[in-house]
Structures are given as C-alpha cells and as structure tokens.
Enzyme design. Structure first.
Site, PDB file in Angstrom:
ATOM      1  N   GLN A 121       2.170   1.591   3.262  1.00 39.04           N
ATOM      2  CA  GLN A 121       1.640   1.436   1.912  1.00 39.04           C
ATOM      3  C   GLN A 121       1.354   2.813   1.313  1.00 39.04           C
ATOM      4  O   GLN A 121       0.975   2.907   0.152  1.00 39.04           O
ATOM      5  CB  GLN A 121       0.331   0.652   1.952  1.00 39.04           C
ATOM      6  N   ASP A 135       2.166   9.258   0.385  1.00 37.18           N
ATOM      7  CA  ASP A 135       2.019  10.698   0.616  1.00 37.18           C
ATOM      8  C   ASP A 135       3.219  11.346   1.294  1.00 37.18           C
ATOM      9  O   ASP A 135       3.250  12.573   1.463  1.00 37.18           O
ATOM     10  CB  ASP A 135       0.745  10.969   1.421  1.00 37.18           C
ATOM     11  N   HIS A 189       5.092   1.181  -1.391  1.00 40.52           N
ATOM     12  CA  HIS A 189       4.471   1.551  -2.668  1.00 40.52           C
ATOM     13  C   HIS A 189       5.072   2.822  -3.245  1.00 40.52           C
ATOM     14  O   HIS A 189       4.471   3.492  -4.077  1.00 40.52           O
ATOM     15  CB  HIS A 189       2.947   1.685  -2.498  1.00 40.52           C
ATOM     16  N   CYS A 221      15.540   4.838 -17.371  1.00 34.98           N
ATOM     17  CA  CYS A 221      16.872   5.158 -16.835  1.00 34.98           C
ATOM     18  C   CYS A 221      16.826   5.621 -15.385  1.00 34.98           C
ATOM     19  O   CYS A 221      17.860   5.911 -14.795  1.00 34.98           O
ATOM     20  CB  CYS A 221      17.556   6.220 -17.706  1.00 34.98           C
ATOM     21  N   CYS A 251      11.074  11.405 -20.556  1.00 38.42           N
ATOM     22  CA  CYS A 251      12.340  11.658 -19.859  1.00 38.42           C
ATOM     23  C   CYS A 251      13.219  12.615 -20.656  1.00 38.42           C
ATOM     24  O   CYS A 251      13.443  12.415 -21.845  1.00 38.42           O
ATOM     25  CB  CYS A 251      13.078  10.349 -19.636  1.00 38.42           C
ATOM     26  N   SER A 286      -5.237   0.071   7.711  1.00 35.58           N
ATOM     27  CA  SER A 286      -5.172  -0.620   6.421  1.00 35.58           C
ATOM     28  C   SER A 286      -6.289  -1.644   6.339  1.00 35.58           C
ATOM     29  O   SER A 286      -6.584  -2.343   7.311  1.00 35.58           O
ATOM     30  CB  SER A 286      -3.835  -1.336   6.242  1.00 35.58           C
ATOM     31  N   ASN A 326      -8.099  -0.239  13.317  1.00 37.46           N
ATOM     32  CA  ASN A 326      -8.733   0.204  12.068  1.00 37.46           C
ATOM     33  C   ASN A 326     -10.187   0.571  12.346  1.00 37.46           C
ATOM     34  O   ASN A 326     -10.794   0.084  13.289  1.00 37.46           O
ATOM     35  CB  ASN A 326      -8.660  -0.925  11.023  1.00 37.46           C
TER      36      ASN A 326
HETATM   37  P1  NAD Z   1      -7.554   1.287   2.059  1.00 41.91           P
HETATM   38  O1  NAD Z   1      -8.182   2.505   1.515  1.00 41.91           O
HETATM   39  O2  NAD Z   1      -7.778   0.002   1.397  1.00 41.91           O
HETATM   40  O3  NAD Z   1      -8.011   1.085   3.577  1.00 41.91           O
HETATM   41  C1  NAD Z   1      -7.924   2.095   4.506  1.00 41.91           C
HETATM   42  C2  NAD Z   1      -8.526   1.558   5.813  1.00 41.91           C
HETATM   43  O4  NAD Z   1      -8.371   2.571   6.798  1.00 41.91           O
HETATM   44  C3  NAD Z   1     -10.012   1.256   5.713  1.00 41.91           C
HETATM   45  O5  NAD Z   1     -10.240  -0.071   6.174  1.00 41.91           O
HETATM   46  C4  NAD Z   1     -10.684   2.298   6.632  1.00 41.91           C
HETATM   47  O6  NAD Z   1     -11.717   1.747   7.388  1.00 41.91           O
HETATM   48  C5  NAD Z   1      -9.551   2.695   7.547  1.00 41.91           C
HETATM   49  N1  NAD Z   1      -9.592   4.086   7.995  1.00 41.91           N
HETATM   50  C6  NAD Z   1      -9.811   5.198   7.248  1.00 41.91           C
HETATM   51  N2  NAD Z   1      -9.674   6.306   8.009  1.00 41.91           N
HETATM   52  C7  NAD Z   1      -9.403   5.881   9.276  1.00 41.91           C
HETATM   53  C8  NAD Z   1      -9.161   6.542  10.511  1.00 41.91           C
HETATM   54  N3  NAD Z   1      -9.170   7.889  10.606  1.00 41.91           N
HETATM   55  N4  NAD Z   1      -8.902   5.786  11.602  1.00 41.91           N
HETATM   56  C9  NAD Z   1      -8.879   4.430  11.526  1.00 41.91           C
HETATM   57  N5  NAD Z   1      -9.081   3.746  10.377  1.00 41.91           N
HETATM   58  C10 NAD Z   1      -9.330   4.455   9.271  1.00 41.91           C
HETATM   59  O7  NAD Z   1      -6.034   1.603   2.208  1.00 41.91           O
HETATM   60  P2  NAD Z   1      -4.764   0.664   2.153  1.00 41.91           P
HETATM   61  O8  NAD Z   1      -5.016  -0.628   2.833  1.00 41.91           O
HETATM   62  O9  NAD Z   1      -3.648   1.488   2.598  1.00 41.91           O
HETATM   63  O10 NAD Z   1      -4.582   0.308   0.602  1.00 41.91           O
HETATM   64  C11 NAD Z   1      -4.817   1.233  -0.402  1.00 41.91           C
HETATM   65  C12 NAD Z   1      -3.683   1.390  -1.393  1.00 41.91           C
HETATM   66  O11 NAD Z   1      -3.845   2.670  -1.965  1.00 41.91           O
HETATM   67  C13 NAD Z   1      -2.333   1.408  -0.786  1.00 41.91           C
HETATM   68  O12 NAD Z   1      -1.599   0.477  -1.492  1.00 41.91           O
HETATM   69  C14 NAD Z   1      -1.744   2.807  -1.004  1.00 41.91           C
HETATM   70  O13 NAD Z   1      -0.576   2.723  -1.785  1.00 41.91           O
HETATM   71  C15 NAD Z   1      -2.759   3.545  -1.829  1.00 41.91           C
HETATM   72  N6  NAD Z   1      -3.269   4.802  -1.220  1.00 41.91           N
HETATM   73  C16 NAD Z   1      -2.432   5.645  -0.563  1.00 41.91           C
HETATM   74  C17 NAD Z   1      -2.912   6.822   0.003  1.00 41.91           C
HETATM   75  C18 NAD Z   1      -1.949   7.738   0.739  1.00 41.91           C
HETATM   76  O14 NAD Z   1      -0.768   7.725   0.436  1.00 41.91           O
HETATM   77  N7  NAD Z   1      -2.404   8.511   1.737  1.00 41.91           N
HETATM   78  C19 NAD Z   1      -4.257   7.156  -0.091  1.00 41.91           C
HETATM   79  C20 NAD Z   1      -5.107   6.275  -0.803  1.00 41.91           C
HETATM   80  C21 NAD Z   1      -4.601   5.089  -1.356  1.00 41.91           C
HETATM   81 ZN    ZN Z   2      15.163   8.222 -18.852  1.00 48.85          ZN
END
Ligand code: NAD
Ligand code: ZN
Length: 253
Positions: A105, A108, A125, A136, A158, A199, A224
């Site tokens: 998800q 980064d 995502h 486009c 664009c 997650s 988690n």
């Molecule tokens: P979320 O923030 O909803 O949940 C993250 C989970 O990870 C939490 O439950 C937390 O307890 C756990 N967590 C945090 N650090 C941890 C660690 N070091 N070890 C173990 N567990 C840990 O994230 P999500 O479920 O991925 O959903 C958030 C949405 O936001 C996603 O759809 C994503 O696209 C976006 N997002 C992406 C990034 C990224 O790309 N790094 C960062 C923030 C949000």
């Molecule tokens: Zn365009």
C-alpha cells in the site's frame, strides 16, 4: 512493546522457511523504520492533515496547490529515506523463492529500492516518486514540477495536453488501478503463506486481500505493532517492531 514469545517466533520462521508462493502485504508500518511516518500512529500524518479527496483535487486549484505543498513538504522531510532491515528481509525472501509477490500500500518506492524485482512487486496505491497527467498519462518528473511550483505557486499542468497533473498515487476517492488489483488478487488466491506487515488493515479494498488469501487456503500471519481487526482471523499474530521481527531473514548489510 513486549517481545513475542519464542514459540511464536519459531513458528514464524518455520512458516516462512517452507513457503513457496508466499505474499508479503505491506503498509506504512514497514517504512517507519526508514523515518517515513505512517498515517494512524500517534503523531502520524493523519493526526496532522486530513487527506485531500480525489474529487476535491480535480475540482479545485486551491486544493491542488495545498496537495502539492504537502507533497513537497513530505518529500523534503523524508528525503534520503532508504530501505531498512525489514525491506531487505522481504527482498531476500522474494529473491530466494519464498515470496511470489510483494503487494504494498506504500507509495515510497522502498521495496523497489531494496531490490524486489518489478515482476514480483505490486504497488496498489501507486508510486509517489513521480507524477502523471490525469488526462493523457504523460509522466512528469517531480524535480521539474517543483521548480515551476516554487517559482509561480501554481499547481502544475500537463506540458503536453494542459491536463491536471497529480503525483502517481491513488488518493482517497480515486479508483483503484484495475491491473494491480487483479494481480494482487491472483497472488493472494495462490498464496501458501500471506504475511501482513505493518498495516492497520482499515483501507479497503486492499485490506480484503488477507481474507481472500485465507479463504483460498493460505496460512495468515499478521505482524504489526498494534492490534488489527483481522487478528482473531489470523493463524499467527506477531506484535512488535518489524525491523526486529524480520531481522532474522535480512542479509547482514
Ligand atoms: P497505517 O498508517 O494505517 O497503519 C500502519 C500500521 O503499522 C499501524 O497499525 C502501526 O501500528 C503499524 N506500525 C507502524 N510502525 C511499525 C513498526 N515499526 N513495526 C510494526 N508495526 C508498525 O498504514 P496503512 O495500513 O499502510 O494505510 C495507510 C495508507 O496511507 C496507505 O494506503 C498508504 O498508501 C498511505 N501511506 C503510505 C506511506 C508510505 O508510502 N510509506 C506512509 C503513510 C501513508
Ligand atoms: Zn496530459
């Protein structure tokens, strides 16, 4: 946070050791160890800024300006973020055949940076390391957009068709990418082991994948820091820091 007991850790190692078509399903929690804040932990991005809906982004230049301002601010704060030991462990398991797919998800790009091959990586995502025209699909580099944004304060358009340009990620209210979802669904249904790594499992439809995998016969492991709603449904729940939990599988580097 308390350490998981040895029995659970041993079972985890055994399940990973015999996986042949495993799927790692990762969320923001795998990247906090690289210094990128997640959404829902205390102090996470969520508590500071409510996300901007796709419809608002498309409708309003003001919202687009705000979205780009935040995007560049986050990029500044996380510049230089590199894969951590948890990403490296996942990459190694994808290389040695235990994992058939890494479904993320995250936006980064750190799974790709840690060496997960493109044909095994599914970014549900999208990817925030570049941008694209919503009309486009022309790709735009952030560096160029940033220079123009800093100079004018106007949200980018664009260069080819004048359409609205957006970071190549999926926002709330935006349709999920059909091909990536289909690949993820297929990998989940064929998985012998489905690992949820960092997650909160509250964002749908992505969070439905663990259920699909388990119904199709996979062993479901949820690792988690905090409890998730699917914990009672899982075969094994590991509570703790992913960098620690996955360190045994990472190359020492
Ligand atoms: P979320 O923030 O909803 O949940 C993250 C989970 O990870 C939490 O439950 C937390 O307890 C756990 N967590 C945090 N650090 C941890 C660690 N070091 N070890 C173990 N567990 C840990 O994230 P999500 O479920 O991925 O959903 C958030 C949405 O936001 C996603 O759809 C994503 O696209 C976006 N997002 C992406 C990034 C990224 O790309 N790094 C960062 C923030 C949000
Ligand atoms: Zn365009």
């Amino acid at each position: 946070m308390e350490r998981d007991d040895d029995r659970k850790v041993a079972r985890f190692a055994e399940l990973v050791g015999r996986a042949r078509s495993g799927v790692a399903f990762t969320g923001a929690g795998i990247s906090t160890g690289s210094g990128i804040p997640d959404f829902r932990s205390p102090g996470g991005l969520w508590s500071r800024n409510r996300p901007i809906d796709f419809a608002d982004f498309v409708r309003s230049a003001e919202m687009r300006r705000e979205a780009w301002r935040r995007k560049f601010a986050i990029d500044d704060a996380t510049r230089g973020a590199a894969p951590n030991a948890a990403h490296r462990a996942v990459a190694r398991l994808a290389a040695n055949g235990a994992l058939a797919a890494v479904v993320t998800q995250n936006i980064d790009g750190l799974h790709g940076a840690s060496g997960v091959p493109e044909d095994r990586l599914i970014e549900l995502h999208g990817n925030g390391t570049y941008a694209a025209c919503l009309d486009c699909e022309e790709r735009h580099e952030l560096e160029d957009l940033r220079a123009a944004f800093d100079a004018t304060g106007d949200p980018p358009r664009c260069r080819r068709c004048g359409g609205v340009v957006k970071s190549a990620t999926i926002s709330f209210g935006q349709a999920m990418p059909v091909k990536a979802m289909a690949r993820a669904q297929e990998a989940a249904e064929q998985a012998d082991l489905f690992l949820v790594l960092g997650s909160s499992l509250v964002v749908y439809p992505a969070a439905a994948l663990p259920v699909a995998a388990k119904r199709a016969g996979a062993t479901l492991v949820i690792a988690n820091r905090e409890p998730t709603e699917l914990d009672p449904f899982a075969d094994l729940v590991l509570r703790g820091d992913l960098v620690e939990l996955l360190a045994p599988f990472a190359d020492r580097s």
